[in-house]
Design a protein around this motif. Structure first.
Motif, PDB file in Angstrom:
ATOM      1  N   GLN A  20      -0.763  -0.079  -3.310  1.00  0.00           N
ATOM      2  CA  GLN A  20      -1.898  -0.175  -3.891  1.00  0.00           C
ATOM      3  C   GLN A  20      -2.974   0.629  -3.161  1.00  0.00           C
ATOM      4  OE1 GLN A  20      -2.644  -1.794  -7.006  1.00  0.00           O
ATOM      5  NE2 GLN A  20      -0.403  -1.616  -6.961  1.00  0.00           N
ATOM      6  N   GLN A  21      -3.030   0.420  -2.055  1.00  0.00           N
ATOM      7  CA  GLN A  21      -3.868   1.553  -1.164  1.00  0.00           C
ATOM      8  C   GLN A  21      -3.712   2.841  -1.472  1.00  0.00           C
ATOM      9  OE1 GLN A  21      -3.250   1.451   3.069  1.00  0.00           O
ATOM     10  NE2 GLN A  21      -5.168   2.251   3.436  1.00  0.00           N
ATOM     11  N   VAL A  22      -2.440   3.334  -1.907  1.00  0.00           N
ATOM     12  CA  VAL A  22      -2.157   4.552  -2.050  1.00  0.00           C
ATOM     13  C   VAL A  22      -2.993   4.932  -3.260  1.00  0.00           C
ATOM     14  CG1 VAL A  22      -0.779   6.446  -2.561  1.00  0.00           C
ATOM     15  CG2 VAL A  22      -0.683   5.381  -0.591  1.00  0.00           C
ATOM     16  N   ILE A  23      -2.828   4.083  -4.473  1.00  0.00           N
ATOM     17  CA  ILE A  23      -3.097   4.211  -5.724  1.00  0.00           C
ATOM     18  C   ILE A  23      -4.674   4.154  -5.689  1.00  0.00           C
ATOM     19  CG2 ILE A  23      -3.422   2.971  -8.081  1.00  0.00           C
ATOM     20  CD1 ILE A  23      -0.473   2.110  -7.498  1.00  0.00           C
ATOM     21  N   GLY A  24      -5.369   3.463  -5.079  1.00  0.00           N
ATOM     22  CA  GLY A  24      -6.625   3.440  -5.035  1.00  0.00           C
ATOM     23  C   GLY A  24      -7.459   4.795  -4.244  1.00  0.00           C
ATOM     24  N   LEU A  25      -6.743   5.100  -3.378  1.00  0.00           N
ATOM     25  CA  LEU A  25      -7.311   6.528  -2.597  1.00  0.00           C
ATOM     26  C   LEU A  25      -6.830   7.512  -3.526  1.00  0.00           C
ATOM     27  CD1 LEU A  25      -5.657   5.818   0.721  1.00  0.00           C
ATOM     28  CD2 LEU A  25      -8.164   5.949   0.213  1.00  0.00           C
ATOM     29  N   ARG A  26      -6.039   7.616  -4.172  1.00  0.00           N
ATOM     30  CA  ARG A  26      -5.567   8.685  -5.348  1.00  0.00           C
ATOM     31  C   ARG A  26      -6.611   8.707  -6.463  1.00  0.00           C
ATOM     32  NH1 ARG A  26       0.860   9.414  -5.175  1.00  0.00           N
ATOM     33  NH2 ARG A  26       0.881  11.339  -3.721  1.00  0.00           N
ATOM     34  N   LEU A  27      -6.928   7.511  -7.004  1.00  0.00           N
ATOM     35  CA  LEU A  27      -7.732   7.118  -8.136  1.00  0.00           C
ATOM     36  C   LEU A  27      -9.098   7.911  -7.723  1.00  0.00           C
ATOM     37  CD1 LEU A  27      -7.053   4.132  -9.730  1.00  0.00           C
ATOM     38  CD2 LEU A  27      -6.829   6.199 -10.772  1.00  0.00           C
ATOM     39  N   ALA A  28      -9.600   7.605  -6.302  1.00  0.00           N
ATOM     40  CA  ALA A  28     -10.932   7.887  -5.904  1.00  0.00           C
ATOM     41  C   ALA A  28     -10.896   9.433  -5.913  1.00  0.00           C
ATOM     42  CB  ALA A  28     -11.306   7.414  -4.783  1.00  0.00           C
ATOM     43  N   LYS A  29      -9.805  10.150  -5.349  1.00  0.00           N
ATOM     44  CA  LYS A  29      -9.897  11.577  -5.284  1.00  0.00           C
ATOM     45  C   LYS A  29      -9.602  12.300  -6.514  1.00  0.00           C
ATOM     46  CE  LYS A  29      -7.659  15.104  -2.626  1.00  0.00           C
ATOM     47  NZ  LYS A  29      -6.989  15.268  -1.064  1.00  0.00           N
ATOM     48  N   ALA A  37      -8.277  17.778  -6.898  1.00  0.00           N
ATOM     49  CA  ALA A  37      -7.980  16.591  -7.863  1.00  0.00           C
ATOM     50  C   ALA A  37      -6.518  17.174  -8.634  1.00  0.00           C
ATOM     51  CB  ALA A  37      -8.721  16.286  -8.837  1.00  0.00           C
ATOM     52  N   GLN A  38      -6.553  18.212  -9.008  1.00  0.00           N
ATOM     53  CA  GLN A  38      -5.490  19.055  -9.499  1.00  0.00           C
ATOM     54  C   GLN A  38      -4.187  19.166  -8.616  1.00  0.00           C
ATOM     55  OE1 GLN A  38      -5.276  19.896 -12.766  1.00  0.00           O
ATOM     56  NE2 GLN A  38      -3.063  20.556 -12.372  1.00  0.00           N
ATOM     57  N   ALA A  41      -2.916  15.589  -8.295  1.00  0.00           N
ATOM     58  CA  ALA A  41      -2.112  15.214  -9.497  1.00  0.00           C
ATOM     59  C   ALA A  41      -0.572  15.750  -9.289  1.00  0.00           C
ATOM     60  CB  ALA A  41      -2.859  15.462 -10.585  1.00  0.00           C
ATOM     61  N   GLN A  42      -0.594  17.149  -9.096  1.00  0.00           N
ATOM     62  CA  GLN A  42       0.643  17.771  -9.027  1.00  0.00           C
ATOM     63  C   GLN A  42       1.594  17.356  -7.970  1.00  0.00           C
ATOM     64  OE1 GLN A  42      -0.678  21.830  -8.956  1.00  0.00           O
ATOM     65  NE2 GLN A  42      -0.828  22.205 -11.186  1.00  0.00           N
ATOM     66  N   ARG A  43       0.763  17.048  -6.968  1.00  0.00           N
ATOM     67  CA  ARG A  43       1.650  16.218  -5.735  1.00  0.00           C
ATOM     68  C   ARG A  43       2.297  15.228  -6.153  1.00  0.00           C
ATOM     69  NH1 ARG A  43      -1.458  16.489  -0.264  1.00  0.00           N
ATOM     70  NH2 ARG A  43       0.019  18.258  -0.053  1.00  0.00           N
ATOM     71  N   MET A  44       1.420  14.066  -6.777  1.00  0.00           N
ATOM     72  CA  MET A  44       1.895  12.858  -7.140  1.00  0.00           C
ATOM     73  C   MET A  44       3.098  12.829  -7.934  1.00  0.00           C
ATOM     74  SD  MET A  44      -0.519   9.811  -8.926  1.00  0.00           S
ATOM     75  CE  MET A  44      -0.825  10.860 -10.286  1.00  0.00           C
ATOM     76  N   VAL A  45       2.938  14.042  -8.962  1.00  0.00           N
ATOM     77  CA  VAL A  45       4.144  13.787 -10.001  1.00  0.00           C
ATOM     78  C   VAL A  45       5.492  14.424  -9.139  1.00  0.00           C
ATOM     79  CG1 VAL A  45       5.084  15.049 -11.995  1.00  0.00           C
ATOM     80  CG2 VAL A  45       2.718  14.018 -11.843  1.00  0.00           C
ATOM     81  N   SER A  46       5.200  15.492  -8.372  1.00  0.00           N
ATOM     82  CA  SER A  46       6.370  16.097  -7.632  1.00  0.00           C
ATOM     83  C   SER A  46       6.983  15.097  -6.875  1.00  0.00           C
ATOM     84  CB  SER A  46       5.927  17.426  -7.183  1.00  0.00           C
ATOM     85  OG  SER A  46       5.210  17.389  -6.222  1.00  0.00           O
ATOM     86  N   GLU A  47       6.248  14.268  -6.101  1.00  0.00           N
ATOM     87  CA  GLU A  47       6.693  13.380  -5.118  1.00  0.00           C
ATOM     88  C   GLU A  47       7.488  12.143  -5.993  1.00  0.00           C
ATOM     89  OE1 GLU A  47       3.366  11.643  -3.000  1.00  0.00           O
ATOM     90  OE2 GLU A  47       3.349  13.443  -1.723  1.00  0.00           O
ATOM     91  N   LYS A  48       6.979  11.742  -6.946  1.00  0.00           N
ATOM     92  CA  LYS A  48       7.807  10.764  -7.949  1.00  0.00           C
ATOM     93  C   LYS A  48       8.788  11.199  -8.211  1.00  0.00           C
ATOM     94  CE  LYS A  48       3.905   7.860  -8.549  1.00  0.00           C
ATOM     95  NZ  LYS A  48       3.972   7.342  -7.381  1.00  0.00           N
ATOM     96  N   ILE A  49       9.267  12.330  -8.659  1.00  0.00           N
ATOM     97  CA  ILE A  49      10.398  12.831  -9.027  1.00  0.00           C
ATOM     98  C   ILE A  49      11.295  13.087  -8.070  1.00  0.00           C
ATOM     99  CG2 ILE A  49      11.368  15.125 -10.318  1.00  0.00           C
ATOM    100  CD1 ILE A  49       8.784  15.633 -11.782  1.00  0.00           C
ATOM    101  N   MET A  50      10.690  13.589  -6.834  1.00  0.00           N
ATOM    102  CA  MET A  50      11.887  13.778  -5.750  1.00  0.00           C
ATOM    103  C   MET A  50      12.376  12.447  -5.277  1.00  0.00           C
ATOM    104  SD  MET A  50      12.076  16.756  -5.026  1.00  0.00           S
ATOM    105  CE  MET A  50      12.791  16.643  -2.974  1.00  0.00           C
ATOM    106  N   ALA A  51      11.271  11.335  -4.994  1.00  0.00           N
ATOM    107  CA  ALA A  51      11.461   9.973  -4.787  1.00  0.00           C
ATOM    108  C   ALA A  51      12.515   9.297  -5.428  1.00  0.00           C
ATOM    109  CB  ALA A  51      10.318   9.074  -4.547  1.00  0.00           C
ATOM    110  N   ALA A  52      12.490   9.560  -6.961  1.00  0.00           N
ATOM    111  CA  ALA A  52      13.490   9.155  -7.721  1.00  0.00           C
ATOM    112  C   ALA A  52      14.878   9.583  -7.467  1.00  0.00           C
ATOM    113  CB  ALA A  52      12.990   9.030  -9.113  1.00  0.00           C
ATOM    114  N   GLY A  53      14.862  10.690  -7.532  1.00  0.00           N
ATOM    115  CA  GLY A  53      16.132  11.632  -7.162  1.00  0.00           C
ATOM    116  C   GLY A  53      16.821  11.112  -5.980  1.00  0.00           C
ATOM    117  N   GLU A  54      16.118  11.050  -4.751  1.00  0.00           N
ATOM    118  CA  GLU A  54      16.325  10.581  -3.487  1.00  0.00           C
ATOM    119  C   GLU A  54      16.937   9.108  -3.505  1.00  0.00           C
ATOM    120  OE1 GLU A  54      13.235  11.233  -0.798  1.00  0.00           O
ATOM    121  OE2 GLU A  54      13.350  13.220  -0.942  1.00  0.00           O
ATOM    122  N   ALA A  55      16.250   8.252  -4.172  1.00  0.00           N
ATOM    123  CA  ALA A  55      16.775   6.884  -4.398  1.00  0.00           C
ATOM    124  C   ALA A  55      18.058   6.803  -5.009  1.00  0.00           C
ATOM    125  CB  ALA A  55      15.612   5.931  -4.923  1.00  0.00           C
ATOM    126  N   ALA A  56      18.254   7.567  -5.957  1.00  0.00           N
ATOM    127  CA  ALA A  56      19.482   7.711  -7.050  1.00  0.00           C
ATOM    128  C   ALA A  56      20.624   8.114  -6.225  1.00  0.00           C
ATOM    129  CB  ALA A  56      19.236   8.425  -8.161  1.00  0.00           C
TER     130      ALA A  56
END
Length: 86
Positions: A20-29, A37-38, A41-56
């Motif tokens: 939740q802290q990271v979400i707030g900081l990202r929203l502010a940015k 900001a661009q 946003a790109q970092r956030m999406v690529s991190e989520k894709i990588m994290a899902a792959g790593e978790a799987a």
């Protein structure tokens, strides 16, 4: 056995709060717009894709839920530190 469940529960709760802290900081940015900001946003999406792959992969190779939560917490804390400084 109880100790392992307690640790997992605590770590999952801390992950939720830290996220939740990271979400707030990202929203502010992101609200400031512009190139930073661009990039965020790109970092956030690529991190989520990588994290899902790593978790799987972790779960497919017999990793534990605890190790997955620990890994997510490490990444979330790193993002919180990075976003707090900029």
């Amino acid at each position: 056995m109880f100790g392992a469940w307690w640790k997992l529960g605590m770590d999952a709760t801390l992950l939720a709060m830290e996220s939740q802290q990271v979400i707030g900081l990202r929203l502010a940015k992101l609200s400031l717009g512009g190139p930073a900001a661009q990039i965020e946003a790109q970092r956030m999406v690529s991190e989520k894709i990588m994290a899902a792959g790593e978790a799987a992969l972790l779960m497919a190779t017999g990793g534990s839920t605890q190790s997955m939560v620990t890994g997510y917490r490490r990444k979330v804390r790193a993002n919180a530190r990075r976003l707090s400084q900029g």
